[in-house]
Scaffold this motif. Structure first.
Motif, PDB file in Angstrom:
ATOM      1  N   LEU A  75       0.825  -1.206   0.000  1.00 35.25           N
ATOM      2  CA  LEU A  75       0.000   0.000   0.000  1.00 35.25           C
ATOM      3  C   LEU A  75       0.862   1.261   0.000  1.00 35.25           C
ATOM      4  O   LEU A  75       0.547   2.250  -0.669  1.00 35.25           O
ATOM      5  CB  LEU A  75      -0.929  -0.011   1.212  1.00 35.25           C
ATOM      6  N   GLU A  76       1.925   1.235   0.775  1.00 37.05           N
ATOM      7  CA  GLU A  76       2.836   2.384   0.787  1.00 37.05           C
ATOM      8  C   GLU A  76       3.406   2.626  -0.605  1.00 37.05           C
ATOM      9  O   GLU A  76       3.449   3.774  -1.085  1.00 37.05           O
ATOM     10  CB  GLU A  76       3.978   2.145   1.771  1.00 37.05           C
ATOM     11  N   CYS A  78       2.214   1.761  -3.558  1.00 37.29           N
ATOM     12  CA  CYS A  78       1.201   2.217  -4.513  1.00 37.29           C
ATOM     13  C   CYS A  78       0.745   3.645  -4.213  1.00 37.29           C
ATOM     14  O   CYS A  78       0.462   4.424  -5.126  1.00 37.29           O
ATOM     15  CB  CYS A  78       0.016   1.258  -4.511  1.00 37.29           C
ATOM     16  N   ALA A  79       0.677   4.010  -2.928  1.00 39.53           N
ATOM     17  CA  ALA A  79       0.326   5.384  -2.575  1.00 39.53           C
ATOM     18  C   ALA A  79       1.417   6.349  -3.018  1.00 39.53           C
ATOM     19  O   ALA A  79       1.142   7.501  -3.359  1.00 39.53           O
ATOM     20  CB  ALA A  79       0.086   5.501  -1.079  1.00 39.53           C
ATOM     21  N   LEU A  88      -7.033   0.827  -1.291  1.00 42.86           N
ATOM     22  CA  LEU A  88      -7.017   0.845   0.165  1.00 42.86           C
ATOM     23  C   LEU A  88      -8.239   0.144   0.751  1.00 42.86           C
ATOM     24  O   LEU A  88      -8.111  -0.739   1.607  1.00 42.86           O
ATOM     25  CB  LEU A  88      -6.938   2.293   0.671  1.00 42.86           C
ATOM     26  N   ASP A 115     -13.525   4.315  -0.456  1.00 43.98           N
ATOM     27  CA  ASP A 115     -13.157   3.834  -1.789  1.00 43.98           C
ATOM     28  C   ASP A 115     -14.300   3.193  -2.553  1.00 43.98           C
ATOM     29  O   ASP A 115     -14.085   2.264  -3.316  1.00 43.98           O
ATOM     30  CB  ASP A 115     -11.983   2.839  -1.699  1.00 43.98           C
ATOM     31  N   ALA A 155      -4.293   2.575   6.324  1.00 43.74           N
ATOM     32  CA  ALA A 155      -4.298   4.000   5.972  1.00 43.74           C
ATOM     33  C   ALA A 155      -2.970   4.653   6.345  1.00 43.74           C
ATOM     34  O   ALA A 155      -2.462   5.524   5.630  1.00 43.74           O
ATOM     35  CB  ALA A 155      -5.452   4.702   6.668  1.00 43.74           C
ATOM     36  N   GLU A 158      -0.501   4.043   3.663  1.00 39.12           N
ATOM     37  CA  GLU A 158      -0.686   4.983   2.551  1.00 39.12           C
ATOM     38  C   GLU A 158      -0.123   6.358   2.900  1.00 39.12           C
ATOM     39  O   GLU A 158       0.501   7.019   2.067  1.00 39.12           O
ATOM     40  CB  GLU A 158      -2.166   5.091   2.188  1.00 39.12           C
ATOM     41  N   GLY A 161       3.482   6.418   2.262  1.00 41.51           N
ATOM     42  CA  GLY A 161       3.812   6.538   0.848  1.00 41.51           C
ATOM     43  C   GLY A 161       3.663   7.947   0.331  1.00 41.51           C
ATOM     44  O   GLY A 161       4.509   8.451  -0.431  1.00 41.51           O
ATOM     45  N   TYR A 268      -1.293  14.992  -3.905  1.00 42.91           N
ATOM     46  CA  TYR A 268      -0.822  14.273  -2.714  1.00 42.91           C
ATOM     47  C   TYR A 268      -1.307  14.945  -1.436  1.00 42.91           C
ATOM     48  O   TYR A 268      -1.639  14.261  -0.455  1.00 42.91           O
ATOM     49  CB  TYR A 268       0.701  14.176  -2.747  1.00 42.91           C
ATOM     50  N   ARG A 271      -4.804  13.736  -0.984  1.00 41.01           N
ATOM     51  CA  ARG A 271      -4.862  12.367  -0.440  1.00 41.01           C
ATOM     52  C   ARG A 271      -4.564  12.392   1.057  1.00 41.01           C
ATOM     53  O   ARG A 271      -5.238  11.712   1.835  1.00 41.01           O
ATOM     54  CB  ARG A 271      -3.870  11.469  -1.187  1.00 41.01           C
ATOM     55  N   LEU A 275      -7.131  11.116   3.997  1.00 36.28           N
ATOM     56  CA  LEU A 275      -6.778  10.046   4.940  1.00 36.28           C
ATOM     57  C   LEU A 275      -6.952  10.522   6.376  1.00 36.28           C
ATOM     58  O   LEU A 275      -7.505   9.807   7.225  1.00 36.28           O
ATOM     59  CB  LEU A 275      -5.338   9.590   4.706  1.00 36.28           C
TER      60      LEU A 275
END
Length: 668
Positions: A75-76, A78-79, A88, A115, A155, A158, A161, A268, A271, A275
């Motif tokens: 996940l990290e 891809c984020a 996520l 999501d 989360a 993410e 990331g 970013y 995002r 989060l």
């Protein structure tokens, strides 16, 4: 550094970043702007084909058979590329159900859906995060604590990331953008801002890693629910505010271009803001951290030595128990004889122990109740002598110092040099049989009782500053040395001025060759000390927890205490990650450099909080003292004393310059 520590995790993260980038995620996000119904179907198809959302699902159920930590690493990664398409929420749902489907995830009691996905209720909306679609439902949300912790754990990955991308983007830009004829990364203001971003990024990464590691340990039966809950709350306190702050700082470094819609930085930030909005209140989490700490909970990181301890543990346990059975006055010499005082040093003064063996020795000495004495300045002097000194110097100084027969001080800082050691002015002139040293040193701890001092002096004034310095071993009882105490803000005199007036230092007390002093001053042994962090928090944080337990504090104070507990825990986690990296055969990452910066802030802020929690009693305080019978007097002494931490050993500002240049690669 990313969440992943092992070679397999690092490889997984690298491959997934490349894969995610190949899907042109940013282009897909921009193309879908304003399209409420956009579900990023092509990207989701690629996610399903790769099984990225189901890494933690057992292979028998169609998943990847990995751990929660493996899923967090994915996940990290891809984020970092801002991959859209509901990954996520799907990862959370798949991990909870142990089925590799696409799941909408309800977080709150009032039904926030993460999501989108087939489980969503209500009308999806683009929201501020243009890379995802969310809706509000009417279901019970993630009422189960384990489900909520899974959501926050992923989360946080993410958030790590996002944070990493923002740091890298800011640093890359600062390294090439020119203003006033220079690259902006050479400006101290930019260096410090980027170094502070690094500090926050490492804290976010460590807390996110720990939440996932605790979940993995819980799933394997190596740790309980309580440890995971604590790690998740520390992550909630740390990761989401941290990601937002780093994203904002990224835009600040970028300047005008960062404020444009064309640049990706705002995507970013969006995002990160989303989060943070989804995971719940960091203040509530901080209060839970305080309550857990009052109840005795401390983070105990599970470390799997993968069987590497089996061969050495029996002997280590027997040796530790033998030493523990000796009278207290004989234990130090027994530690030295066994090589257990400094096991990472080469024989005969240590064991040349690898990281796993060092950890086992630490564990067994701790279990037996044996406490190693602190070498203080000898811990800096002796490695230099071991690495660069003569056999005669090693024979003369190392073992007696380990036994406590010799006490050392450090004669480096000067009134005009401070952190800039290369500008020192103490001079050494060649005389018959040695050197004559003349000059002034300052801020020298224990000089009043030291037997020997390590001293830098200029032996060649005609070469560049850092090349004309020599490393001397100075007998503190020699003629021409005068030690004057310096009273500090605590009222005590622990520092000293040292005046050297034509002090003779024989040739046999020069370490290495004349002119090698600058290189030697930066020496550490190749086999560095490795240790696992203890479970006890730092002194002032433990004191703050004690006050929370004994006083009727309000929610604001309890939140402040929880934030300090979280920060102290993160500082310990940085050390754990450095140790785990060493176990894997890798050198220290950014964590070891960041640890001092964050550790100083933790100790200073927590000691100040402890005093502040006790109100106006400060105004009527009697004499200060480290060991005062009045707890508040001891607390105030600690608060004042910690002011030196951001000065000693290199000021915080200098260390940020060093971190920016040596770790982030910004120009001088």
């Amino acid at each position: 550094m990313s969440i992943g520590i092992t070679d397999e995790q690092v490889e997984l993260a690298d491959s997934l970043r490349k894969w995610a980038s190949s899907l042109s995620p940013i282009e897909a996000v921009r193309a879908a702007e304003g399209d409420v119904a956009a579900d990023f179907a092509p990207i989701w198809a690629a996610i399903e084909e790769m099984g990225v959302h189901a890494i933690a699902v057992p292979e028998g159920d169609g998943g990847g058979g990995g751990t929660v930590l493996d899923q967090a690493v994915a996940l990290e990664a891809c984020a970092h590329e801002l991959l859209p398409g509901g990954l996520l929420g799907a990862a959370i749902g798949s991990t909870l159900s142990r089925e590799p489907g696409r799941h909408g995830v309800q977080l709150d009691d009032d039904g926030v859906i993460w999501d989108g996905g087939t489980a969503g209720r209500g009308t999806p909306a683009p929201g501020i995060d243009l890379s995802a679609r969310h809706a509000r439902g009417t279901g019970p949300g993630l009422a189960d604590p384990a489900a909520r912790r899974t959501a926050i754990t992923f989360a946080a990955a993410e958030a790590a990331g996002v944070t990493r991308w923002c740091l890298e983007t800011a640093v890359d830009y600062a390294g090439v953008r020119e203003q006033f004829g220079q690259r902006i990364g050479s400006f101290q203001a930019i260096k410090h801002l980027c170094a502070q971003m690094l500090e926050t990024a490492e804290a976010v990464t460590a807390a996110a890693w720990d939440a996932a590691a605790a979940a993995t340990a819980r799933d394997s039966g190596r740790a309980g629910e309580e440890q995971w809950a604590f790690a998740v709350d520390v992550a909630l306190v740390t990761c989401f505010d941290g990601a937002v702050e780093v994203a904002k700082s990224c835009i600040q470094v970028l300047g005008g271009i960062g404020f444009t819609y064309e640049h990706d930085a705002h995507l970013y930030l969006r995002r990160a803001l989303t989060l943070r909005a989804l995971v719940g209140s960091a203040d509530d989490a901080a209060e839970r951290v305080t309550a857990a700490a009052v109840a005795g909970v401390r983070r105990r990181v599970d470390v799997d030595l993968e069987g590497r301890d089996a061969a050495v543990r029996p002997q280590a346990r027997a040796t530790a128990e033998r030493i523990a059975a000796l009278p207290a006055g004989e234990q130090r010499s027994a530690l030295v004889d066994a090589g257990y005082l400094t096991p990472h040093w080469p024989p005969p003064y240590g064991l040349g122990a690898d990281p796993a063996t060092q950890i086992v020795i630490d564990q067994e000495l701790g279990r037996a109740g044996v406490v190693r004495p602190d070498l203080v300045i000898a811990g800096w002097a002796l490695p230099t002598i071991l690495a660069h000194g003569t056999d005669a110097q090693r024979e003369r100084f190392v073992r007696p110092s380990l036994l406590g027969e010799l006490t050392w001080c450090q004669l480096f800082s000067e009134p005009g040099s401070g952190s800039d050691l290369a500008s020192l002015r103490t001079r050494a002139v060649r005389v018959e049989g040695g050197w004559s040293l003349t000059g002034q040193k300052v801020w020298t701890s224990v000089a009043e009782r030291a037997d020997w001092g390590i001293c830098l002096a200029r032996t060649d004034p005609d070469v560049p500053q850092h090349k004309g310095i020599t490393y001397f071993l100075v007998d503190m009882r020699a003629a021409g040395i005068e030690v004057r105490p310096l009273r500090e803000i605590t009222g005590e005199a622990l520092f000293n001025e040292v005046f050297l007036d034509d002090v003779l230092v024989p040739d046999e007390c020069v370490v290495a060759e004349p002119g090698d002093g600058w290189r030697l001053a930066r020496t550490t042994l190749a086999n560095e000390r490795v240790a696992m962090a203890g479970t006890r928090l730092t002194k002032s944080v433990e004191r703050a927890v004690e006050l929370a337990a004994s006083r009727d504090l309000g929610p604001v104070e309890r939140v402040e205490i929880g934030r300090q507990v979280a920060l102290a825990t993160v500082c310990a986690l940085l050390g754990v990650r450095t140790t785990l990296r060493a176990l894997g055969g890798h050198g220290p990452g950014a964590e070891s450099s960041v640890a001092k910066l964050l550790g100083v802030r933790s100790r200073q802020d927590s000691s100040e909080l402890v005093v502040r929690l006790q109100g106006d009693a400060l105004a009527l305080l009697g004499p200060l003292g480290k060991e005062s019978d009045d707890p508040l007097a001891a607390d105030v002494w600690e608060q004042l004393n910690t002011r030196c931490l951001s000065i000693a050993g290199g000021t915080t500002q200098i260390l940020r310059n060093v971190a920016a240049e040596r770790i982030l690669g910004l120009p001088r």
